[in-house]
Design an enzyme around this catalytic site. Structure first.
Site, short mmCIF file in Angstrom:
data_model
loop_
_atom_site.label_atom_id
_atom_site.label_comp_id
_atom_site.label_asym_id
_atom_site.label_seq_id
_atom_site.Cartn_x
_atom_site.Cartn_y
_atom_site.Cartn_z
N SER A 76 64.58 43.24 54.00
CA SER A 76 64.18 42.78 55.32
C SER A 76 64.63 41.35 55.58
O SER A 76 64.53 40.87 56.71
CB SER A 76 62.65 42.84 55.47
OG SER A 76 62.02 42.01 54.51
N ASN B 224 62.95 41.02 63.25
CA ASN B 224 62.53 39.73 62.70
C ASN B 224 63.28 38.55 63.30
O ASN B 224 62.82 37.42 63.21
CB ASN B 224 62.69 39.73 61.18
CG ASN B 224 61.54 40.44 60.49
OD1 ASN B 224 60.42 40.47 61.01
ND2 ASN B 224 61.81 41.03 59.35
N HIS C 113 66.54 49.56 56.91
CA HIS C 113 65.30 48.80 56.90
C HIS C 113 64.18 49.60 57.56
O HIS C 113 64.11 49.70 58.79
CB HIS C 113 65.48 47.45 57.61
CG HIS C 113 64.24 46.62 57.62
ND1 HIS C 113 63.88 45.83 58.69
CD2 HIS C 113 63.25 46.48 56.70
CE1 HIS C 113 62.73 45.24 58.43
NE2 HIS C 113 62.33 45.61 57.23
N GLU D 75 65.92 50.20 61.10
CA GLU D 75 67.10 49.41 61.46
C GLU D 75 68.25 49.80 60.53
O GLU D 75 68.13 49.67 59.31
CB GLU D 75 66.80 47.91 61.33
CG GLU D 75 65.79 47.40 62.35
CD GLU D 75 65.43 45.95 62.14
OE1 GLU D 75 65.29 45.22 63.14
OE2 GLU D 75 65.28 45.53 60.97
#
Length: 504
Positions: free
Chosen positions: A123, A194, A144, A156
């Site tokens: 991540s 993120n 991910h 992802e």
């Protein structure tokens, strides 16, 4: 479709929470799954835990017993990497340390076939960097998953600098075949979620650091007005302050300490004091048994004015007008504002009530109370108000009473530029348009990722389009004037999109 056939074995290396979750997803989808962990005995322990979770799915009626038995029969714990030979996909979920991952995949290359797809669940690390140690980096991709992997739909699919398109497509199609909602993105710090989500945490921390509002109030405003499922303070307490701060610091460092990603000193002090959130019993809030949770600031009852005067158009807050009239407050029409600028509501004593626009309420020529942006003023349960220093108690009471007449709880906060929701949403929109402009991902994938990955009420691109990109840019320009550090400088991606909107 290039998804793996169901008879293709899948391996998961690393049997912690994420590894077990990914293995369960592949198993329930119908694949044979092999579990491996470098620590002796952990793979078998993980296999037993997965089998127990399958049993609970049967008890809840979400899986039938024959399917459970078949899945359990396809699960195998192995003791060494050579046992993964013959697997068509290996997903790694080990420690977030670059050298550890690189050594693992180098060892795997000695075991698996040349056409085996290799994937990392990292991540925070660069997919390109992990693949840099491989002889055949083209087959390497980021997959991910979000925790808990069996429940959360988003995956992802990250293409590193050397990832072959065929490998990324196969990973994407396989994730979709597993019942997930995959999104494609390039290898960038933080990937999609993120990276784009940083302002949600950072702006709340900035408002708190300026002592404009306390954490409970900021959370309540972002929930009740912004429509977010959780506020940033309660969410980071759930995630873990150390984990959230580490991600922020990692993204900041990866972007060469770009001021847009600057970490918070207040959060650093929280981590240093080991107040990490729920897992330590205390973070921004206390979680020990019997601990009282702080309540958001909520203004006491106030009388609504009998009438107000509208000057110009409210644009992004236009939905307020029928609500005000529906509450029995007479709305007169005053002089028109400049057609390119938002209007305002004049209270009986002459004080202006205006939507937060990134400027300080104290910078206005007339006494002004700013009100915050709402996702939907009709359904919002709370509104934040920020009075300029020269607004008297009577005028503030009129503003509070007006919104209370609409059925809203009111939080009075300090006169911070952009207040809470407006500045947060403006930056989320900016980060999203910047990601599009830099080729990180397509618009649909970005909005999907933010809705499914962090439960935002709207994708930031569609949210920005609904608000008007000219307004979003103006909010950021005003914030940049107030804080000339570069943090609020509107991206070129947003400016170009706003220019297209103006000429559409």
């Amino acid at each position: 479709m290039t998804a793996l056939d169901l008879d293709s074995p899948v391996a998961v290396v690393g049997t912690g929470t994420m590894g077990q979750g990914i293995a369960q997803v592949a198993l329930v989808a119908g694949h044979p799954v092999r579990l491996y962990d470098a620590a002796p005995g952990l793979a078998r322990t993980a296999a037993a835990a997965i089998t127990a979770r399958l049993d609970r799915l049967v008890e809840k009626g979400r899986l039938d017993a024959p399917a459970r038995d078949a899945a359990a029969g396809r699960l195998e714990a192995v003791d060494d990497l050579p046992a993964l030979a013959g697997c068509h996909l290996v997903v790694e979920a080990v420690l977030e340390q670059l050298d550890v991952k690189q050594r693992l995949f180098q060892d795997l290359e000695e075991v698996v076939a040349d056409d085996c797809l290799l994937a990392t669940n990292t991540s925070s690390l660069s997919v390109t960097a992990v693949a840099g140690a491989l002889r055949h980096p083209g087959r390497f991709v980021g997959l991910h998953f979000f925790n808990p992997a069996p429940l959360l739909p988003l995956v992802e699919v990250v293409s590193g600098h050397t990832t072959d398109e065929a490998a990324a497509t196969r990973a994407y199609d396989t994730a979709r075949a597993w019942g997930k909602t995959p999104v494609r993105c390039a290898d960038t710090p933080g990937f999609l979620v993120n990276r784009i989500a940083r302002p949600f945490y950072a702006e709340a921390l900035r408002v708190h650091e300026e002592r404009a509002a306390d954490p409970a109030t900021i959370d309540a405003v972002l929930r009740g007005s912004g429509g977010f499922r959780m506020g940033p303070f309660e969410l980071t307490d759930l995630i873990g302050q150390d984990v959230n701060e580490a991600v922020t610091r990692s993204v900041w460092d990866a972007f060469f300490q770009d001021p847009k990603f600057t970490p918070s000193l207040a959060q650093r002090r929280l981590v240093e004091s080991r107040r990490l959130g729920r897992k330590s019993g205390r973070g921004w809030f206390a979680y020990e048994e019997g601990a009282e949770q702080p309540r958001p600031h909520t203004a006491g009852p106030a009388d609504a004015p009998a009438s107000v005067t509208l000057h110009g158009e409210l644009f992004q807050a236009a939905a307020l007008l029928p609500l005000i009239e529906g509450a029995g407050v007479r709305v007169g029409r005053g002089k028109s504002a400049h057609p390119d600028f938002p209007g305002w509501i004049e209270l009986p004593g002459g004080t202006r009530l205006a939507l937060a626009d990134g400027s300080s309420p104290d910078a206005a020529a007339e006494p002004t109370v700013q009100f915050d942006l709402a996702l939907d003023y009709a359904t919002a349960t709370r509104i934040a108000l920020a009075p300029a220093a020269r607004v008297d108690e009577r005028a503030l009471g009129e503003a509070v009473g007006l919104f209370q007449a609409l059925g809203k709880e009111v939080s009075v906060v300090g006169a911070t530029p952009g207040m809470i929701v407006a500045r947060t949403v403006a930056l989320l929109v900016d980060f999203a348009y910047d990601a599009v402009a830099r080729g990180v991902a397509g618009p649909d994938d970005i909005d999907t990722a933010m809705r499914l990955g962090v439960n935002y009420p709207r994708g930031p691109l569609s949210w920005g389009a609904g608000l008007g990109l000219h307004w979003v840019t103006e909010v950021l320009d005003h914030l940049h004037d107030e804080y000339p550090t570069g943090r609020y400088a509107a991206s070129q991606g947003l400016r170009r999109a706003a220019a297209k909107e103006d000429h559409a």
